[in-house]
Each structure stands twice: as C-alpha cells, then as structure tokens.
Design an enzyme around this catalytic site. Structure first.
Site, PDB file in Angstrom:
ATOM      1  CE  LYS A  19      36.481  42.926  50.458  1.00 29.63           C
ATOM      2  NZ  LYS A  19      37.542  42.150  49.894  1.00 29.63           N
ATOM      3  CE  LYS A  41      39.324  48.963  41.190  1.00 30.32           C
ATOM      4  NZ  LYS A  41      40.402  48.976  41.514  1.00 30.32           N
ATOM      5  CE  LYS A  51      34.960  36.732  41.928  1.00 30.84           C
ATOM      6  NZ  LYS A  51      35.260  37.723  42.681  1.00 30.84           N
TER       7      LYS A  51
END
Ligand code: ADP
Ligand code: TRP
Length: 324
Positions: free
Chosen positions: A193, A112, A190
């Site tokens: 979003k 992240k 894959k």
C-alpha cells in the site's frame, strides 16, 4: 488440537500481495481443520490512525474482505481485537516480566519512527500487546509475513519469562511464513500500500485495465526471444494460471519469433484472470455491503468464542502470579 492465529491490521483495501501472501493461507488453514483464530487488530491500528471515522471504515473493510473471500466463520473464529479487552490485561502482566532490552531490539518500532510515525508508548509496547494476542488463545502457529517474525519471537520470549517466573502458564508459539513470500507490484518492487504499486483484489472493469496497463515492461518486440524469469507480467500471471498454461506462455515468450505473445497479450490475460478469479468474491462483497447487520452478527459470534478462550488464559495467568 493445533491452534493457528493471526492478526490483520485494518490498513486499507486489500491487494494481491495481501491475498496471496496472507489471506489465502488463513482461509486454507481454516478449511484443513484445527483451531483457527483470525482477528482485526484495531487496538494496534490506534498507534498509526487518529481518524475515528476512517478507522471504522477500515475495520469494516477487513471484515468484508475475509468474509467475501470465503473465510468459513463456523470453522474459524473471526473477530475484532477490541472485543476481547482481556488482551490488554495480559499485555500488562507480560510487560512486568519483560526486559526493556527485548522491546528496544524490535526492528519495526525503529522503522516506524524513522518513517515519521510518532514515537508513543503504545508504539513502543506494540509487541507486548501482540504477544498477548498470540498467548491469549494458546496459539501454536502464527502465520505471518517475514516482517512480523521478530514479533512472534518476542511473544515466545515473553511466554518463557512468565512461565519461568510463575510456572507453566502460556503455550510457546512459533511463526510460520507464507509460501508466497513476495508478490511484486506493478513496478516490480514488493507490492505494498505504501509504495502506490498495488492492484486491489476487488478492482474490476476500466480501473482494473488501467492499473494492469501500467505493469512495468520494456521496449523489446514480441518476436525477440526473452528469458521468462525477467518478465514481470509472467510473474503476476503465475498467481492465477494452471501450471500447464503458465508453461505454455513461458515457452512462447522464450522462443520468440512469429506468433509470440507481446506484453499486450499478457496484460489482456492478466485482466481476465483477476476478473474471473475474484468475481464470486466481488459479488459476495456487494451482498455483504448491503447487509451490515450480518457482518456485525458474524463479528459478535467470533468475539464470544474468542473471549471465552482469552478469559480462561487470563484467569490462569492471574492465579499463577498471585493476583487470585
Ligand atoms: P502493506 O505492505 O501493503 O502495508 P501489510 O503490511 O498490511 O501490507 O500486510 C498484510 C499481510 O499481507 C501480511 O501478512 C504481509 O506479509 C502480507 N503481504 C503484504 N504485501 C505482500 C506482498 N507483496 N507479497 C506477499 N505478502 C504480502
Ligand atoms: N502486527 C501485525 C501486523 O502489523 C498485526 C497483529 C497484531 C498480529 N496482533 C497480532 C499478527 C498477532 C499476528 C498475531 O501485521
């Protein structure tokens, strides 16, 4: 009784990957009996979302999604994480028996930060809060995607450390991976979003035709025999079709020749499948959208049940470590 628990980040509209990879399993597990807890991880969402109005909308969207898709909230306890503040208390207790190294090894934190998310203390200790979520309800199994497996292992480690220091307090959880590991997006990667390659579960009409129209194909003619394994549209159709119908389409694609289906035919069938499969859910969602009080009532009922369990666990932990 076996307890299943999973948390869902309120991160936007649900897509086919979320449904076939996660939501469907949660609904099926609840129907099988056992003890089921599913919650909207809104405390966790604060590590990436700083827009209060947007967060409220997204939380509501997750609630609408689960209820519309048929989660039976008599059988499963469905609630908002922040309605059970005891998890924050448990998170603290767990952090005091956890070595820094355990969290430093967490892959998702590093991922992240690399993606540009601010490296806050909250983002770093995210797995401690997630461990508290899991341990608060004495969860045996945690159905999650592969990316969350390490977090469940951290929860198990934290439970073991606390139990070793203070005696039996927490049940040791285990991750269970979904049988539908990876739904591909319209580009064959894959579905996610963040990749802009998603088909939304509640999409219908023209926008649905448009997005399905964009599913990746090639320029081979319908008559040309093809290996069905390389046809993305067939991979998406498999989510919906009976084994017999699936085998029939695959055989015709493999054989080629006159009358073999072109990509256009497969797209028409995929649109039909999505429209039909989610029609009842779309209708329930519309009804719930018009009745926000009902959604609140369901979440309040879930919070009450979840909290009773979390309070008992919190009290046990406080007693065992000497704070009571
Ligand atoms: P996204 O990748 O779109 O941000 P999330 O990470 O919020 O999705 O995933 C929510 C749940 O849906 C997780 O349990 C995850 O494993 C599952 N999931 C997401 N995308 C897929 C996919 N393409 N195939 C199967 N499961 C998926
Ligand atoms: N971290 C999970 C995710 O991003 C959400 C989550 C929070 C969760 N607490 C949990 C999942 C507890 C399972 C169990 O998808």
């Amino acid at each position: 009784m076996t307890t299943y628990l999973s948390g869902i980040q309120p991160s936007g509209l649900p897509h086919l990957g979320n449904y076939f990879g996660a939501i469907r399993q949660h609904i099926a597990l609840s129907q099988q009996g056992g003890d089921n807890f599913y919650f909207i991880a809104d405390y966790h969402a604060l590590t990436t979302n700083r827009d209060p109005a947007e967060l409220r909308t997204r939380v509501r969207e997750v609630a609408l999604t689960y209820l519309a898709l048929g989660l039976d909230t008599e059988k499963a306890t469905f609630f908002r994480q922040s309605d059970v503040p005891e998890v924050c208390e448990l998170s603290w207790l767990l952090s005091t028996v956890t070595g820094m190294g355990l969290l430093e090894r967490a892959v998702s934190y590093r991922d992240k930060v690399e993606r540009g998310i601010t490296a806050t203390v909250g983002l770093f200790t995210y797995p401690a809060l997630m461990s508290a979520d899991i341990l608060a309800y004495d969860s045996n199994f945690v159905p999650v995607g592969a990316d969350q497996k390490q977090h469940v292992e951290i929860a198990r480690d934290m439970a073991q450390s606390f139990n070793a220091a203070y005696g039996e307090t927490f049940v040791l959880p285990e991750a269970t991976l979904s049988p539908t590991a990876k739904v591909p997006g319209i580009d064959g990667q894959k579905m996610s979003k963040s990749y802009g390659n998603s088909i939304w579960v509640f999409e219908t009409g023209k926008p649905l035709k448009k997005i399905v129209g964009q599913v990746l194909t090639d320029s081979r003619a319908p008559e040309e025999p093809k290996d069905p394994a390389g046809v993305l549209l067939l991979e998406l159709l498999r989510l919906f079709l009976s084994p017999t119908e699936q085998a029939d389409w695959e055989e015709r694609v493999r054989r080629g020749g006159e009358g073999a289906p072109g990509y256009g035919h497969l797209k028409v069938r995929l649109v039909e499948c999505i429209e039909e499969h989610f029609r009842p859910a779309r209708e329930r969602r519309a009804a719930l959208l018009a009745d926000p009080a009902e959604v609140e009532r369901v979440l309040a009922k879930g919070a009450e049940r979840a909290r009773a369990r979390a309070v008992a666990t919190r009290d046990r932990a406080l007693r065992n470590c000497g704070l009571r």
